[in-house]
Design a protein around this motif. Structure first.
Motif, PDB file in Angstrom:
ATOM      1  N   VAL A  40      -0.999  -5.666   3.237  1.00  0.00           N
ATOM      2  CA  VAL A  40      -1.645  -5.894   1.948  1.00  0.00           C
ATOM      3  C   VAL A  40      -1.390  -4.628   1.144  1.00  0.00           C
ATOM      4  CG1 VAL A  40      -3.850  -6.216   0.768  1.00  0.00           C
ATOM      5  CG2 VAL A  40      -3.396  -7.399   2.938  1.00  0.00           C
ATOM      6  N   VAL A  41      -0.962  -4.790  -0.112  1.00  0.00           N
ATOM      7  CA  VAL A  41      -0.548  -3.630  -0.902  1.00  0.00           C
ATOM      8  C   VAL A  41      -1.340  -3.550  -2.199  1.00  0.00           C
ATOM      9  CG1 VAL A  41       1.396  -2.512  -2.072  1.00  0.00           C
ATOM     10  CG2 VAL A  41       1.791  -3.793   0.048  1.00  0.00           C
ATOM     11  N   ASN A  42      -1.816  -2.355  -2.493  1.00  0.00           N
ATOM     12  CA  ASN A  42      -2.415  -2.040  -3.784  1.00  0.00           C
ATOM     13  C   ASN A  42      -1.381  -1.228  -4.557  1.00  0.00           C
ATOM     14  OD1 ASN A  42      -3.754   0.393  -5.352  1.00  0.00           O
ATOM     15  ND2 ASN A  42      -5.121  -1.359  -5.520  1.00  0.00           N
ATOM     16  N   ILE A  43      -1.052  -1.686  -5.759  1.00  0.00           N
ATOM     17  CA  ILE A  43      -0.102  -0.969  -6.613  1.00  0.00           C
ATOM     18  C   ILE A  43      -0.895  -0.329  -7.736  1.00  0.00           C
ATOM     19  CG2 ILE A  43       1.928  -1.147  -8.111  1.00  0.00           C
ATOM     20  CD1 ILE A  43       2.647  -3.741  -6.605  1.00  0.00           C
ATOM     21  N   ASN A  44      -0.700   0.969  -7.920  1.00  0.00           N
ATOM     22  CA  ASN A  44      -1.430   1.631  -8.992  1.00  0.00           C
ATOM     23  C   ASN A  44      -0.532   2.539  -9.811  1.00  0.00           C
ATOM     24  OD1 ASN A  44      -1.878   3.666  -6.558  1.00  0.00           O
ATOM     25  ND2 ASN A  44      -2.078   4.809  -8.464  1.00  0.00           N
TER      26      ASN A  44
END
Length: 129
Positions: A61-65
């Protein structure tokens, strides 16, 4: 996993145990600097896509910021929607802007994403917000 695409946030995110990768992109609106920036962004956006693909293989699961959560992270999501989900650029931009009204407001960065995707003929309107 966390993917940071803000040059100014490299090394500034919390050390909270979440594996973080940096693709340090600048958010440049300056028309004079744009041609050089676009060339760099094309390479960086392709790197983003390669990272996301490798993490998909891991089941991550990836959070892109980025700094503001609208241009660089938006273009990273745009890359994924188009390259991996089959969306047309214009439809993906419209969808992302429906989620974040100020999203994808940097026309030079959107142009770089189109080039990186091989969709340089895409006609993306300026963000009306």
């Amino acid at each position: 996993r966390r993917l940071n695409v803000a040059a100014e946030a490299v090394g500034r995110l919390p050390q909270d145990g979440i594996p973080t990768a940096d693709v340090p992109m600048e958010d440049i609106f300056d028309d004079e600097r744009a041609p050089d920036a676009v060339a760099v962004w094309v390479t960086q956006l392709r790197e983003v896509l390669a990272l996301l693909r490798s993490w998909r293989e891991e089941g991550a699961v990836v959070n892109i910021n980025c700094q503001m959560g609208k241009n660089r992270s938006g273009c990273s999501c745009l890359m994924w929607l188009c390259a991996e989900c089959g969306w047309k650029v214009e439809a993906a931009v419209e969808h992302l802007r429906s989620i974040t009204a100020l999203g994808l407001a940097n026309p030079h960065l959107v142009r770089a994403a189109c080039i990186a995707l091989g969709s340089s003929e895409a006609e993306v309107p300026l963000n009306p917000a």
